[in-house]
Design an enzyme around this catalytic site. Structure first.
Site: not given
Ligand SMILES: *Cc1c(COP(=O)(O)O)cnc(C)c1O
Length: 390
Positions: A206, A237, A178
């Protein structure tokens, strides 16, 4: 309270204390911050689904049918037919045997890692894995090892040294990282896992809705469907709503429904959210127009940045860092861009290593070429004034 107050004062002294920005409306390409229109290059709303009319309609209809709350955890009476339907929709979309929806992507890692590993096992994790993986690993009784970021020789070294000392071994990686936007070397990880009889776990927060055919994810991007033991995705996301899921075998789903603690001890997802998510997957099944637009925008934006002489690191996805280096300078760059109408978040130590400060740009399908062009121009003028580009 004095301890906490002292700690807050330390943040202020270091110049890293911040107020939360407040968005006055939906998450869109242009957002309204404190009465001012700003080009939003900081959301994870890759496909523009967070405020999409089809998702909103599905959510409203579900409220009329199911109410606003599930009323209990999934394992008691909170498991409505629409929760079951969503599990099926996701498994089918991902070409996997089964899927289990959690209330957040974060909770998938809190629940799944401890459920599938035990005290005789070893977890091997990429050093740049997401915070929710790090926390999830802490909840497991298994031993831990960390390999250098995407360094397959280091991963193999750990496997050679330690494999035989443990019963099961679980290799965990982000699908897309990320902070840099680079993609995990999944084909090599899967190969090493087979060679050393380890299990694989990919957190594709992502990558889902971004990579692969119509957003089927990093595993699909590499044609590795059915070869990764656990695939985690978020529904918050690219999918634009909230929640997460764990894909894998039918038996791994059965096990999570017995030992995935967030499913046992936290109320099931709001039915309106579930309905909106089902609509989102329907849209992805129908057409690749959303992911096509995302990639077209990402390519255009990145090309423009490179033409202006920006260093965008090793990004391979719509996540586009602009490398600045110095921490204070990074934060000043981000702040100045906001003053001039572009929101990109500054990311510095401890989120990334010292001296590797960057602003992180998140392109979406919602942006127009004009918005992206304008953003690049503002960034270029500001960066020139600050000696970030020549
Ligand atoms: C954003 C993210 C999460 C968390 O996801 P949410 O649905 O916002 O709780 C978990 N793992 C990774 C790799 C992320 O980038």
């Amino acid at each position: 309270m004095s301890t906490i107050d002292n700690k807050i004062q330390q943040l202020k002294d270091l110049g890293i204390y911040r107020e939360l920005p407040i968005n006055q409306g939906p998450c869109d390409a242009i957002i309204n911050f404190n009465g001012k229109d700003i080009i939003n290059l900081s959301s994870n709303n890759y496909l523009g689904f967070a405020n999409h009319p089809r998702l909103k309609k599905a959510a409203k209809e579900a409220i009329d049918k199911y109410g606003v709350g599930a009323g209990a955890v999934r394992t008691i009476v909170g498991n409505m037919d629409i929760h079951e339907k969503l599990d099926d929709v996701i498994a089918k979309f991902k070409h996997e045997e089964a899927a289990t929806v959690f209330q957040a992507g974060f909770l998938c890692n809190s629940g799944a890692i401890q459920a599938i590993t035990d005290k005789d096992d070893l977890i091997i994790s990429d050093e740049l894995n997401h915070a929710s993986i790090i926390d999830g690993v802490r909840l497991s009784k298994a031993a831990r090892a960390v390999y250098k970021h995407s360094d397959m020789a280091d991963l193999e070294k750990i496997l050679i040294e330690k494999r035989n000392q443990y019963k099961d071994v679980l290799i965990i990686t982000d699908g897309v990282f990320s902070m840099d936007g680079d993609i995990a070397k999944l084909p090599e990880i899967v190969k090493l896992a087979k060679k050393y009889k380890a299990m694989t776990y990919v957190d594709d927060a992502h990558g889902s809705g971004v990579l692969g055919k119509s957003g089927r994810g990093t595993v699909d991007h590499f044609g590795l469907n059915g070869q990764v033991d656990f695939i985690i995705g978020t529904l918050s996301k690219a999918i634009g709503v909230v929640g997460g899921y764990v894909c894998g075998s039918k038996s791994s789903r059965d096990w999570l429904l017995h030992r995935g603690r967030p499913l046992l001890f936290s109320t099931a997802m709001m039915p309106a959210a579930v309905a909106a998510i089902i609509e989102a997957f329907k849209m992805l099944e129908e057409s690749s127009e959303y992911t096509d637009k995302l990639w077209e925008n990402a390519k255009y934006f990145k090309d423009e940045l490179v033409k202006k002489g920006f260093d965008i690191g090793k990004s391979q996805t719509p996540i586009t860092p602009i490398m600045v280096g110095d921490e204070a300078k990074t934060m000043r760059f981000s702040k100045e861009l906001l003053n001039r109408g572009v929101y990109v978040s500054g990311i510095v130590f401890p989120t990334v290593p010292v001296g590797l400060g960057r602003v992180r740009c998140m392109v979406s399908a919602l942006h127009t070429k004009e918005m992206l062009k304008k953003a690049v121009e503002i960034m270029y003028l500001t960066a020139k004034e600050m000696d970030i580009v020549q």
